[in-house]
Design a protein around this motif. Structure first.
Motif, mmCIF file in Angstrom:
data_model
loop_
_atom_site.group_PDB
_atom_site.id
_atom_site.type_symbol
_atom_site.label_atom_id
_atom_site.label_comp_id
_atom_site.label_asym_id
_atom_site.label_seq_id
_atom_site.Cartn_x
_atom_site.Cartn_y
_atom_site.Cartn_z
ATOM 1 N N THR A 21 -12.979 -10.858 55.208
ATOM 2 C CA THR A 21 -11.826 -10.043 54.963
ATOM 3 C C THR A 21 -11.278 -9.295 56.413
ATOM 4 O O THR A 21 -10.100 -9.082 56.382
ATOM 5 C CB THR A 21 -11.956 -8.695 54.129
ATOM 6 O OG1 THR A 21 -13.295 -7.949 54.808
ATOM 7 C CG2 THR A 21 -12.430 -9.008 52.728
ATOM 8 N N ALA A 22 -12.062 -9.833 57.404
ATOM 9 C CA ALA A 22 -11.699 -9.388 58.851
ATOM 10 C C ALA A 22 -10.428 -10.267 59.408
ATOM 11 O O ALA A 22 -10.486 -11.441 58.964
ATOM 12 C CB ALA A 22 -12.670 -9.623 59.752
ATOM 13 N N VAL A 23 -9.279 -9.530 59.884
ATOM 14 C CA VAL A 23 -8.189 -10.089 60.659
ATOM 15 C C VAL A 23 -8.313 -10.049 62.195
ATOM 16 O O VAL A 23 -8.648 -8.993 62.481
ATOM 17 C CB VAL A 23 -6.815 -9.778 59.936
ATOM 18 C CG1 VAL A 23 -5.716 -10.457 60.764
ATOM 19 C CG2 VAL A 23 -6.838 -9.849 58.471
ATOM 20 N N SER A 24 -8.097 -11.155 62.729
ATOM 21 C CA SER A 24 -8.205 -11.206 64.364
ATOM 22 C C SER A 24 -6.927 -11.339 64.892
ATOM 23 O O SER A 24 -6.096 -12.041 64.505
ATOM 24 C CB SER A 24 -9.116 -12.318 64.890
ATOM 25 O OG SER A 24 -10.530 -11.950 64.258
ATOM 26 N N THR A 43 -10.001 -6.358 62.358
ATOM 27 C CA THR A 43 -9.772 -5.113 61.713
ATOM 28 C C THR A 43 -10.093 -5.582 59.942
ATOM 29 O O THR A 43 -10.006 -6.939 59.956
ATOM 30 C CB THR A 43 -8.491 -4.438 61.752
ATOM 31 O OG1 THR A 43 -8.631 -3.225 60.796
ATOM 32 C CG2 THR A 43 -7.341 -5.356 61.219
ATOM 33 N N ILE A 44 -10.317 -4.848 59.378
ATOM 34 C CA ILE A 44 -10.386 -5.037 57.788
ATOM 35 C C ILE A 44 -9.756 -4.081 57.201
ATOM 36 O O ILE A 44 -9.272 -3.180 57.715
ATOM 37 C CB ILE A 44 -12.118 -4.689 57.488
ATOM 38 C CG1 ILE A 44 -12.619 -3.386 57.884
ATOM 39 C CG2 ILE A 44 -12.900 -5.855 58.309
ATOM 40 C CD1 ILE A 44 -13.993 -3.081 57.111
ATOM 41 N N PRO A 45 -9.465 -4.491 55.823
ATOM 42 C CA PRO A 45 -8.709 -3.460 55.333
ATOM 43 C C PRO A 45 -8.840 -2.184 55.051
ATOM 44 O O PRO A 45 -10.331 -1.914 54.811
ATOM 45 C CB PRO A 45 -8.419 -4.293 53.719
ATOM 46 C CG PRO A 45 -8.773 -5.724 54.002
ATOM 47 C CD PRO A 45 -9.999 -5.757 55.221
ATOM 48 N N GLY A 46 -7.998 -1.172 55.159
ATOM 49 C CA GLY A 46 -8.220 0.141 55.174
ATOM 50 C C GLY A 46 -8.996 0.918 56.424
ATOM 51 O O GLY A 46 -9.050 2.144 56.364
ATOM 52 N N HIS A 62 -17.663 -11.706 71.558
ATOM 53 C CA HIS A 62 -18.280 -12.110 70.478
ATOM 54 C C HIS A 62 -19.765 -11.344 70.516
ATOM 55 O O HIS A 62 -20.738 -11.884 70.222
ATOM 56 C CB HIS A 62 -18.619 -13.729 70.591
ATOM 57 C CG HIS A 62 -17.401 -14.535 70.787
ATOM 58 N ND1 HIS A 62 -16.902 -14.479 69.359
ATOM 59 C CD2 HIS A 62 -16.808 -15.118 71.708
ATOM 60 C CE1 HIS A 62 -15.684 -15.512 69.984
ATOM 61 N NE2 HIS A 62 -15.818 -15.949 71.064
ATOM 62 N N HIS A 63 -19.527 -10.143 70.943
ATOM 63 C CA HIS A 63 -20.529 -8.994 71.070
ATOM 64 C C HIS A 63 -21.317 -9.126 69.656
ATOM 65 O O HIS A 63 -20.672 -8.998 68.664
ATOM 66 C CB HIS A 63 -20.228 -7.979 71.703
ATOM 67 C CG HIS A 63 -21.279 -7.003 72.043
ATOM 68 N ND1 HIS A 63 -22.309 -6.289 71.028
ATOM 69 C CD2 HIS A 63 -21.851 -6.348 73.149
ATOM 70 C CE1 HIS A 63 -22.955 -5.484 71.671
ATOM 71 N NE2 HIS A 63 -22.840 -5.611 72.882
ATOM 72 N N VAL A 64 -22.616 -8.952 69.958
ATOM 73 C CA VAL A 64 -23.323 -9.075 68.447
ATOM 74 C C VAL A 64 -22.952 -7.736 67.645
ATOM 75 O O VAL A 64 -23.285 -7.774 66.303
ATOM 76 C CB VAL A 64 -24.754 -9.002 68.870
ATOM 77 C CG1 VAL A 64 -25.277 -7.577 69.509
ATOM 78 C CG2 VAL A 64 -25.679 -9.292 67.593
ATOM 79 N N LEU A 65 -22.499 -6.648 68.248
ATOM 80 C CA LEU A 65 -22.276 -5.427 67.372
ATOM 81 C C LEU A 65 -20.807 -5.673 66.443
ATOM 82 O O LEU A 65 -20.434 -4.990 65.771
ATOM 83 C CB LEU A 65 -22.059 -4.326 68.317
ATOM 84 C CG LEU A 65 -23.219 -3.662 68.648
ATOM 85 C CD1 LEU A 65 -23.134 -2.394 69.578
ATOM 86 C CD2 LEU A 65 -24.105 -3.004 67.308
ATOM 87 N N PRO A 67 -19.502 -7.983 64.146
ATOM 88 C CA PRO A 67 -19.559 -8.206 62.872
ATOM 89 C C PRO A 67 -20.436 -7.142 62.157
ATOM 90 O O PRO A 67 -20.167 -6.732 60.881
ATOM 91 C CB PRO A 67 -20.350 -9.455 62.592
ATOM 92 C CG PRO A 67 -21.155 -9.705 64.003
ATOM 93 C CD PRO A 67 -20.091 -9.125 65.145
ATOM 94 N N GLU A 68 -21.358 -6.258 62.840
ATOM 95 C CA GLU A 68 -22.073 -5.249 62.408
ATOM 96 C C GLU A 68 -21.239 -4.125 62.088
ATOM 97 O O GLU A 68 -21.115 -3.201 61.102
ATOM 98 C CB GLU A 68 -23.299 -4.764 63.189
ATOM 99 C CG GLU A 68 -24.133 -6.030 63.529
ATOM 100 C CD GLU A 68 -25.219 -6.025 62.277
ATOM 101 O OE1 GLU A 68 -25.416 -5.415 61.433
ATOM 102 O OE2 GLU A 68 -26.128 -7.022 62.482
ATOM 103 N N LEU A 69 -20.304 -3.675 63.068
ATOM 104 C CA LEU A 69 -19.333 -2.651 62.850
ATOM 105 C C LEU A 69 -18.128 -2.946 61.823
ATOM 106 O O LEU A 69 -17.742 -2.040 61.133
ATOM 107 C CB LEU A 69 -18.539 -2.282 63.988
ATOM 108 C CG LEU A 69 -19.671 -1.755 65.239
ATOM 109 C CD1 LEU A 69 -19.016 -1.833 66.766
ATOM 110 C CD2 LEU A 69 -20.411 -0.472 65.129
ATOM 111 N N LEU A 70 -17.891 -4.278 61.810
ATOM 112 C CA LEU A 70 -16.756 -4.550 60.888
ATOM 113 C C LEU A 70 -17.198 -4.314 59.313
ATOM 114 O O LEU A 70 -16.776 -3.816 58.400
ATOM 115 C CB LEU A 70 -16.215 -5.989 60.867
ATOM 116 C CG LEU A 70 -15.540 -6.042 62.397
ATOM 117 C CD1 LEU A 70 -15.185 -7.664 62.392
ATOM 118 C CD2 LEU A 70 -13.953 -5.719 62.059
ATOM 119 N N ALA A 71 -18.495 -4.804 59.272
ATOM 120 C CA ALA A 71 -19.397 -4.827 58.176
ATOM 121 C C ALA A 71 -19.547 -3.241 57.450
ATOM 122 O O ALA A 71 -19.665 -3.089 56.396
ATOM 123 C CB ALA A 71 -20.661 -5.408 58.045
#
Length: 413
Positions: A21-24, A43-46, A62-65, A67-71
């Protein structure tokens, strides 16, 4: 021991994928002094809170955090400085202007809260930014340590809503002071050695890898004093070279003599050999934590120290004084942290090889915020797992960051 042993550090490990769902989006920004920098907004919705990941020297796209923060419901902004992946002329004062451009952009974006997240050397850049953004313009830094004017007073430096740190060290200069090899006797000879200061000599307590060395308190004190002395000698050389260039520029302004212009433009590059010699890399009883044997660069610092890799190996005199000198830099975490007034979270990684337990304790005492939290998770400096089969330190840190941020700010609609 064999020559086939891999020397490099295990910086790369499987990471969580970016949510579907992420938009870059990619953004080019102009700093207050006219430089161009780029950033990536995911960002992700909302999402109502955006986290800014930035490092003065490295590309954190491409920091490892990320996708973790987006999730965990947060948008993520990753930005480079004008010196990303090429720190030959890295000036931290300019990096503050670079970070400011990103903060202005985020304040004009549809997010309610902006949180800085400083990992490793990004921690001190974030601390310096918080310090400077919290000061009245007239009290901000006006010159680099080499004397170059820098207009932080005239720049828009929005104050972030919170400061998060994961495995921050005390600054590039303070880190290098513990890494630099003081046994170098001639700055132009990478093999020169003072045997009384050689950290990789059995006579001084060194043991062959991977057995932990044992340095006496007397040797440690002598070694660290000699490290400081080497930094001071390089500082003096850097200031001399910077003064020569400044004098040539001033003469050119008066005379318009092309010879002076050439003298002002001619590069003066400082080469610093052997900067992977922190005694804590081979003596695991010093500032003990759960770190493995070795340094940030790999499992054989006794060999890596003589190779190409290492901090501060090549720099201009200005960059040395601004970034790599523990004596001269403005980017010193413990000096900047009292200026952080926003809610603050420090996540310590228990197997860190660059930030040690005494460093974390000193950081916690130095924060100016009345809302400062310290958490520890198992992991290595770059966010990898401490042992095979364990969760990555970055994932454990993201759990802490997500919960802490959610307590203070609504993360999503």
């Amino acid at each position: 021991m064999t020559s086939s042993v891999r020397l490099g550090a295990d910086r790369h490990f499987p990471a969580r994928p970016i949510p579907d769902t992420a938009v870059s989006s990619l953004h080019e920004l102009t700093t207050a002094d006219g430089a161009k920098v780029t950033g990536v907004l995911r960002t992700i919705p909302g999402a109502r809170t955006v986290v800014c990941l930035m490092h003065p020297r490295q590309d954190f796209t491409h920091h490892v955090l990320v996708p973790e923060l987006l999730a965990r419901g947060m948008a993520v902004w990753t930005q480079g400085t004008r010196s990303v992946n090429n720190d030959l002329n890295l000036l931290h004062e300019q990096a503050v202007l670079d970070m400011a451009a990103g903060q202005v952009f985020l304040r004009n974006s549809p997010f309610d809260h902006v949180v800085t997240l400083g990992h490793s050397g990004g921690g001190t850049l974030a601390a310096l930014y918080h310090q400077q953004s919290g000061l009245p313009p007239g009290r901000r830094i006006s010159r680099t340590p080499a004397g170059r004017p820098v207009d932080l007073a005239g720049a828009d430096l929005p104050v972030p809503d919170a400061a998060v740190f994961m495995a921050p060290h005390l600054g590039q200069g303070v880190l290098l002071e513990r890494l630099i090899d003081p046994s170098v006797t001639h700055e132009t000879d990478p093999l020169s050695v003072d045997p009384e200061l050689d950290p990789y000599s059995a006579a001084n307590g060194f043991a062959d890898a991977p057995q932990s060395s044992t340095y006496t308190p007397e040797f440690v004190a002598h070694y660290r004093a000699a490290q400081r002395a080497r930094i001071e000698r390089i500082d003096a050389h850097a200031r001399e070279l910077a003064a020569e260039a400044t004098a040539a520029r001033q003469r050119f302004k008066r005379s318009a003599d092309v010879a002076d212009r050439r003298r002002a433009l001619a590069p003066r590059i400082i080469t610093v050999y052997r900067t992977d010699a922190d005694l804590r890399g081979t003596d695991q009883t010093l500032d003990a934590n759960e770190r493995p044997y070795g340094s940030l660069f790999g499992s054989r610092p006794d060999l890596i120290n003589y190779g190409l890799l290492g901090f501060g190996r090549l720099s201009t005199p200005e960059a040395w004084l601004s970034t790599w000198s523990a004596v001269s830099t403005h980017a010193d975490f413990l000096r900047c942290a009292p200026g952080i007034g926003a809610p603050t979270l420090l996540v310590e990684l228990t197997g860190d090889q660059a930030a040690f337990p005494p460093d974390s304790a000193a950081m916690m005492k130095s924060f100016g915020s009345g809302d400062a939290t310290h958490r520890s998770v198992r992991g290595l400096h770059f966010g990898g797992p401490l042992s095979p089969g364990e969760p990555a330190g970055s994932s454990l840190a993201a759990d802490v960051i997500g919960a802490w941020t959610a307590e203070r700010f609504p993360l999503a609609d």
